[in-house]
Design a protein around this motif. Structure first.
Motif, short mmCIF file in Angstrom:
data_model
loop_
_atom_site.label_atom_id
_atom_site.label_comp_id
_atom_site.label_asym_id
_atom_site.label_seq_id
_atom_site.Cartn_x
_atom_site.Cartn_y
_atom_site.Cartn_z
N MET A 37 0.82 -1.30 0.08
CA MET A 37 0.08 0.01 -0.04
C MET A 37 0.82 1.23 -0.03
N LEU A 38 2.00 1.21 0.19
CA LEU A 38 2.93 2.51 0.40
C LEU A 38 4.17 2.30 -0.66
N THR A 39 4.53 3.49 -1.09
CA THR A 39 5.55 3.66 -1.96
C THR A 39 6.78 3.26 -1.24
N PRO A 40 7.98 3.17 -1.64
CA PRO A 40 9.19 2.82 -0.96
C PRO A 40 9.69 3.80 -0.20
N ALA A 41 9.34 5.22 -0.69
CA ALA A 41 9.76 6.23 0.29
C ALA A 41 8.99 6.24 1.59
N GLU A 42 7.50 6.02 1.34
CA GLU A 42 6.57 6.10 2.51
C GLU A 42 6.93 4.88 3.42
N PHE A 43 7.22 3.92 2.91
CA PHE A 43 7.52 2.59 3.66
C PHE A 43 8.66 2.88 4.62
N ASN A 44 9.81 3.43 3.98
CA ASN A 44 11.13 3.73 4.68
C ASN A 44 10.68 4.67 5.76
N VAL A 45 9.86 5.73 5.67
CA VAL A 45 9.76 6.54 6.89
C VAL A 45 8.39 6.03 7.64
N MET A 46 7.58 5.66 7.33
CA MET A 46 6.19 5.17 8.24
C MET A 46 6.61 3.92 8.87
N ARG A 47 7.21 2.96 8.26
CA ARG A 47 7.58 1.78 8.97
C ARG A 47 8.93 1.43 9.60
N ASP A 48 10.09 2.08 8.88
CA ASP A 48 11.25 1.82 9.35
C ASP A 48 11.84 3.16 9.96
N GLN A 49 10.95 3.95 10.22
CA GLN A 49 11.36 5.26 10.89
C GLN A 49 12.68 5.99 10.29
N GLY A 50 12.56 6.30 8.77
CA GLY A 50 13.52 7.02 8.03
C GLY A 50 12.94 8.44 8.16
N THR A 51 13.79 9.38 7.18
CA THR A 51 13.19 10.64 7.24
C THR A 51 13.43 11.13 5.80
N GLU A 52 12.50 11.91 5.41
CA GLU A 52 12.64 12.26 3.92
C GLU A 52 13.58 13.59 3.97
N ARG A 53 13.99 13.62 2.87
CA ARG A 53 14.75 15.19 2.65
C ARG A 53 14.14 16.17 2.94
N ALA A 54 14.75 17.20 3.67
CA ALA A 54 14.34 18.24 3.93
C ALA A 54 13.86 19.16 2.56
N GLY A 55 12.79 19.79 2.63
CA GLY A 55 12.19 20.68 1.60
C GLY A 55 11.66 19.91 0.57
N SER A 56 11.48 18.36 0.63
CA SER A 56 11.02 17.59 -0.39
C SER A 56 9.59 17.49 -0.45
N SER A 57 8.99 17.82 0.53
CA SER A 57 7.51 17.49 0.83
C SER A 57 6.83 18.86 0.38
N PRO A 58 5.88 18.56 -0.56
CA PRO A 58 5.06 19.72 -0.92
C PRO A 58 4.12 20.31 0.15
N LEU A 59 3.68 19.42 1.19
CA LEU A 59 2.85 19.84 2.31
C LEU A 59 3.60 20.57 3.32
N ASP A 60 4.98 21.17 3.12
CA ASP A 60 5.60 21.84 3.73
C ASP A 60 5.14 23.47 3.69
N LYS A 61 4.75 23.53 2.57
CA LYS A 61 4.21 25.07 2.01
C LYS A 61 2.68 25.01 2.01
N VAL A 62 1.88 23.89 2.54
CA VAL A 62 0.58 24.25 2.42
C VAL A 62 -0.11 24.81 3.74
N TYR A 63 -0.92 25.90 3.54
CA TYR A 63 -1.29 26.51 4.56
C TYR A 63 -2.86 26.73 4.39
N ALA A 64 -3.49 26.11 3.86
CA ALA A 64 -4.85 25.93 3.50
C ALA A 64 -5.73 25.52 4.88
N GLU A 65 -6.86 25.75 4.80
CA GLU A 65 -7.56 25.23 6.19
C GLU A 65 -7.96 23.74 5.92
#
Length: 152
Positions: A37-65
């Motif tokens: 159900m997860l991409t390799p990057a999602e699995f690495n973070v969510m199940r193996d406690q990895g960390t995504e690269r800083a600035g790589s998430s579009p959600l960092d700049k989302v400020y909508a309600e």
């Protein structure tokens, strides 16, 4: 395998992911189901406690309600009203919704930190630091791949 590489591989395998999986959660899946159900990057973070690269998430700049949900089980985790720009390159919040997240001590990387995870499925979200804004003084520094944003 060279001795140094073996030691680093052993250390990496012995840190926090085993603690994450040792607990029982309301929503549980086999490793194969999580991988499906997860991409390799999602699995690495969510199940193996990895960390995504800083600035790589579009959600960092989302400020909508709206509300940020766990990608693993769709539990509502963070309201947009507690999101702020921490300047770190990761989505940051000063508070979670009530009964949405759990915490654990993370002693990986030769330091002690507070790991934050979804209380329902145990998916790793990120870490909590004590350098956030009022009113809590906390910075929930999260990996965007662990989250799904739902606009209000």
């Amino acid at each position: 395998m060279h001795r140094r590489n073996f030691l680093f591989a052993s250390l990496a395998a012995s840190v926090a992911p085993m603690a994450l999986r040792a607990q029982s959660y309301e929503v549980s899946r086999s490793e194969a189901e999580w991988r499906a159900m997860l991409t390799p990057a999602e699995f690495n973070v969510m199940r193996d406690q990895g960390t995504e690269r800083a600035g790589s998430s579009p959600l960092d700049k989302v400020y909508a309600e709206g509300t940020y949900h766990c990608r693993g089980c769709d539990l509502a985790l963070y309201p947009s009203s507690t999101k702020y720009d921490s300047g770190t390159g990761w989505p940051s919040f000063y508070a979670a919704l009530p009964d949405a997240v759990g915490t654990a001590v993370d002693k990986s990387l030769f330091q002690t930190r507070t790991e934050v995870h979804c209380r329902r499925c145990g998916s790793h979200l990120g870490h909590i630091f004590s350098d956030g804004p009022a009113p809590t003084g906390q910075r929930h520094c999260l990996n965007g791949v662990s989250l799904v944003f739902r606009a209000a």
